[in-house]
Design a protein around this motif. Structure first.
Motif, PDB file in Angstrom:
ATOM      1  N   GLU A 109       0.823  -1.215   0.000  1.00  0.00           N
ATOM      2  CA  GLU A 109       0.000   0.000   0.000  1.00  0.00           C
ATOM      3  C   GLU A 109       0.856   1.264   0.000  1.00  0.00           C
ATOM      4  O   GLU A 109       0.390   2.333  -0.407  1.00  0.00           O
ATOM      5  N   LEU A 110       2.104   1.158   0.446  1.00  0.00           N
ATOM      6  CA  LEU A 110       2.996   2.310   0.489  1.00  0.00           C
ATOM      7  C   LEU A 110       3.547   2.679  -0.886  1.00  0.00           C
ATOM      8  O   LEU A 110       4.218   3.709  -1.028  1.00  0.00           O
ATOM      9  N   LEU A 111       3.264   1.862  -1.887  1.00  0.00           N
ATOM     10  CA  LEU A 111       3.758   2.125  -3.232  1.00  0.00           C
ATOM     11  C   LEU A 111       2.787   2.966  -4.059  1.00  0.00           C
ATOM     12  O   LEU A 111       2.996   3.150  -5.257  1.00  0.00           O
ATOM     13  N   GLY A 112       1.738   3.473  -3.435  1.00  0.00           N
ATOM     14  CA  GLY A 112       0.822   4.366  -4.130  1.00  0.00           C
ATOM     15  C   GLY A 112      -0.372   3.651  -4.720  1.00  0.00           C
ATOM     16  O   GLY A 112      -0.516   2.433  -4.638  1.00  0.00           O
ATOM     17  N   THR A 113      -1.275   4.442  -5.334  1.00  0.00           N
ATOM     18  CA  THR A 113      -2.483   3.926  -5.973  1.00  0.00           C
ATOM     19  C   THR A 113      -2.615   4.548  -7.352  1.00  0.00           C
ATOM     20  O   THR A 113      -2.812   5.755  -7.460  1.00  0.00           O
ATOM     21  N   PRO A 114      -2.508   3.749  -8.437  1.00  0.00           N
ATOM     22  CA  PRO A 114      -2.121   2.336  -8.408  1.00  0.00           C
ATOM     23  C   PRO A 114      -0.676   2.188  -7.954  1.00  0.00           C
ATOM     24  O   PRO A 114       0.125   3.126  -8.081  1.00  0.00           O
ATOM     25  N   PRO A 115      -0.318   1.026  -7.416  1.00  0.00           N
ATOM     26  CA  PRO A 115       1.020   0.873  -6.844  1.00  0.00           C
ATOM     27  C   PRO A 115       2.130   0.911  -7.896  1.00  0.00           C
ATOM     28  O   PRO A 115       1.965   0.413  -9.013  1.00  0.00           O
ATOM     29  N   ARG A 116       3.254   1.514  -7.518  1.00  0.00           N
ATOM     30  CA  ARG A 116       4.452   1.530  -8.345  1.00  0.00           C
ATOM     31  C   ARG A 116       5.243   0.244  -8.044  1.00  0.00           C
ATOM     32  O   ARG A 116       6.200   0.246  -7.271  1.00  0.00           O
ATOM     33  N   LEU A 117       4.812  -0.851  -8.635  1.00  0.00           N
ATOM     34  CA  LEU A 117       5.346  -2.163  -8.290  1.00  0.00           C
ATOM     35  C   LEU A 117       6.830  -2.270  -8.623  1.00  0.00           C
ATOM     36  O   LEU A 117       7.286  -1.819  -9.676  1.00  0.00           O
ATOM     37  N   ARG A 118       7.584  -2.871  -7.694  1.00  0.00           N
ATOM     38  CA  ARG A 118       9.042  -2.994  -7.817  1.00  0.00           C
ATOM     39  C   ARG A 118       9.432  -4.434  -7.464  1.00  0.00           C
ATOM     40  O   ARG A 118       9.947  -4.709  -6.378  1.00  0.00           O
ATOM     41  N   PRO A 119       9.183  -5.387  -8.371  1.00  0.00           N
ATOM     42  CA  PRO A 119       9.365  -6.804  -8.029  1.00  0.00           C
ATOM     43  C   PRO A 119      10.781  -7.182  -7.626  1.00  0.00           C
ATOM     44  O   PRO A 119      10.969  -8.127  -6.854  1.00  0.00           O
ATOM     45  N   PHE A 120      11.799  -6.451  -8.136  1.00  0.00           N
ATOM     46  CA  PHE A 120      13.181  -6.803  -7.810  1.00  0.00           C
ATOM     47  C   PHE A 120      13.822  -5.866  -6.784  1.00  0.00           C
ATOM     48  O   PHE A 120      14.867  -6.194  -6.230  1.00  0.00           O
ATOM     49  N   ASP A 121      13.220  -4.735  -6.522  1.00  0.00           N
ATOM     50  CA  ASP A 121      13.888  -3.736  -5.693  1.00  0.00           C
ATOM     51  C   ASP A 121      13.177  -3.392  -4.385  1.00  0.00           C
ATOM     52  O   ASP A 121      13.807  -2.842  -3.478  1.00  0.00           O
ATOM     53  N   ALA A 122      11.884  -3.660  -4.273  1.00  0.00           N
ATOM     54  CA  ALA A 122      11.204  -3.426  -3.002  1.00  0.00           C
ATOM     55  C   ALA A 122      11.794  -4.353  -1.938  1.00  0.00           C
ATOM     56  O   ALA A 122      12.287  -5.445  -2.238  1.00  0.00           O
ATOM     57  N   HIS A 123      11.733  -3.935  -0.676  1.00  0.00           N
ATOM     58  CA  HIS A 123      12.431  -4.675   0.379  1.00  0.00           C
ATOM     59  C   HIS A 123      11.705  -4.529   1.718  1.00  0.00           C
ATOM     60  O   HIS A 123      10.742  -3.766   1.843  1.00  0.00           O
ATOM     61  N   THR A 124      12.186  -5.277   2.709  1.00  0.00           N
ATOM     62  CA  THR A 124      11.572  -5.293   4.042  1.00  0.00           C
ATOM     63  C   THR A 124      12.450  -4.619   5.090  1.00  0.00           C
ATOM     64  O   THR A 124      12.265  -4.833   6.289  1.00  0.00           O
ATOM     65  N   ARG A 125      13.380  -3.777   4.661  1.00  0.00           N
ATOM     66  CA  ARG A 125      14.288  -3.135   5.618  1.00  0.00           C
ATOM     67  C   ARG A 125      13.500  -2.331   6.672  1.00  0.00           C
ATOM     68  O   ARG A 125      13.810  -2.361   7.868  1.00  0.00           O
TER      69      ARG A 125
END
Length: 379
Positions: A109-125
């Protein structure tokens, strides 16, 4: 005649959080039956709204703000909740339970609406940073909700925030996200923060393993932007990580939240079904036993809702106590079994369409609460 009503819904996914949904249902109920004693016990299964649910349901809970690194690398304002300390508190460990959710720190949900999907770069830091903040405050136990993940990093980001070091063949730190896992060669856990005295419990309603056709990349990767050809690349990256950590990649739930479940298992945490654990922590059983009516709900109630979802668990608790239970849902599918509910209310039917219901969920949840109050007896 006055009754005692427990209102315990899950969130209505993508529309309204559990705590706000419970408030709206209660407003409608009180409009029809103002003398009733209404108790709000919003539920959660580990996803978005878990922190809000505990903050509302547990007397003495304190919300603790924290700034973390979001899934895109930018700062995010999040919070965790400290539940009141128990008898085991000491001067060195003030005690209490820290409830931390992935959704508010590293969620899709923090990637916006619609989400700016980042399959290789989003992380859980950021999730790990929020956990570290709770540990630094001296909690004696952690409860971690891992739904609504934006990433497929196997939990490497959260472990890094907790002190782990992941490096490539040249001993340089790997990049965040699944992109970094493709080059990981070594995992140094020697400085990993220890678990709190009473351990960490992870809430998840997902039982997928880390790898393979039922794993994190294959099942959940496409939801996070992975193309068909990306799935095999992500799965191989997760396999590299799994070869370096001691956790079992086949453990049920290891694939939850893009493999965050696996990372937390490697830390020593315990994965449990979310609904049942939340119910225990907020005292659902005792509250239901003292009630004359229970109201539960979720966004879409269908043929799969009986398998571990919040309404099914609340319904089972109510049935065991001999208390009638009613259901509110955004929609009730034709294949849904509602025979165990004393009454039901569909927001789609009340609003005339699913679009109308989703456009103003507070209004229609309020109307649903009023409709159920009219239809149910004191019990």
């Amino acid at each position: 005649m006055t009754g005692t009503v427990v209102i315990a819904p899950d969130s209505f996914k993508g529309t309204i959080a559990a705590a706000a949904a419970a408030e709206a249902i209660a407003e409608g109920w009180r409009r029809e039956r103002p003398s009733d004693d209404v108790r709000l016990l919003p539920m959660a299964d580990g996803g978005e709204g878990t922190v809000d649910a505990f903050a509302t349901a547990v007397p003495g809970a304190r919300r603790m703000p924290v700034t973390v690194t979001g899934p895109e690398g930018a700062p995010v304002e999040a919070s965790w909740v400290r539940l009141p300390p128990t008898a085991d508190a000491t001067a060195d460990a003030p005690g209490g339970t820290g409830v931390v959710e992935l959704a508010s720190a590293s969620g899709i949900e923090l990637l916006g609406t619609p989400p700016r999907l980042r399959p290789f770069d989003a992380h859980t830091r950021g999730f790990g940073e929020a956990i570290a903040a709770a540990l630094a405050s001296g909690v004696s136990r952690l409860v971690l909700g891992i739904g609504s993940s934006a990433s497929t990093d196997g939990g490497a980001g959260l472990l890094t925030a907790l002190g782990a070091r992941f490096t490539d063949a040249s001993d340089s730190p790997i990049a965040d996200g699944a992109r970094g896992l493709a080059t990981v060669s070594r995992a140094d856990l020697s400085r990993l923060a220890p678990l709190p005295p009473q351990g960490a419990t992870v809430l998840s309603d997902v039982t997928n393993p880390l790898l393979g056709e039922h794993g994190a990349a294959a099942v959940f990767g496409p939801q996070k932007g992975a193309a068909t050809d990306d799935v095999a690349v992500l799965d191989a990256a997760l396999a590299r990580l799994a070869s370096l950590l001691g956790a079992d990649p086949d453990a049920p739930g290891a694939g939850a939240a893009g493999g965050a479940g696996f990372g937390l298992l490697a830390w020593g945490a315990r994965l449990v079904p979310g609904s049942a654990a939340v119910a225990e922590l907020i005292g659902l059983d005792d509250a239901v036993a003292a009630a004359s009516v229970v109201v539960t709900g979720e966004g879409s109630y269908d043929g799969q809702s009986a398998a571990g979802k919040v309404p099914a668990h609340v319904g089972a608790v109510a049935a065991a106590a001999g208390v009638p239970v009613a259901l509110v849902a955004g929609r009730i599918a034709p294949d849904a079994d509602v025979a165990g509910f004393a009454a039901t209310a569909s927001l789609t039917e009340l609003a005339g369409s699913s679009r109308g219901a989703m456009a103003d969920p507070v209004r229609w949840l309020t109307e649903a609460g009023a409709a159920l109050a009219r239809s149910l007896s004191d019990g």
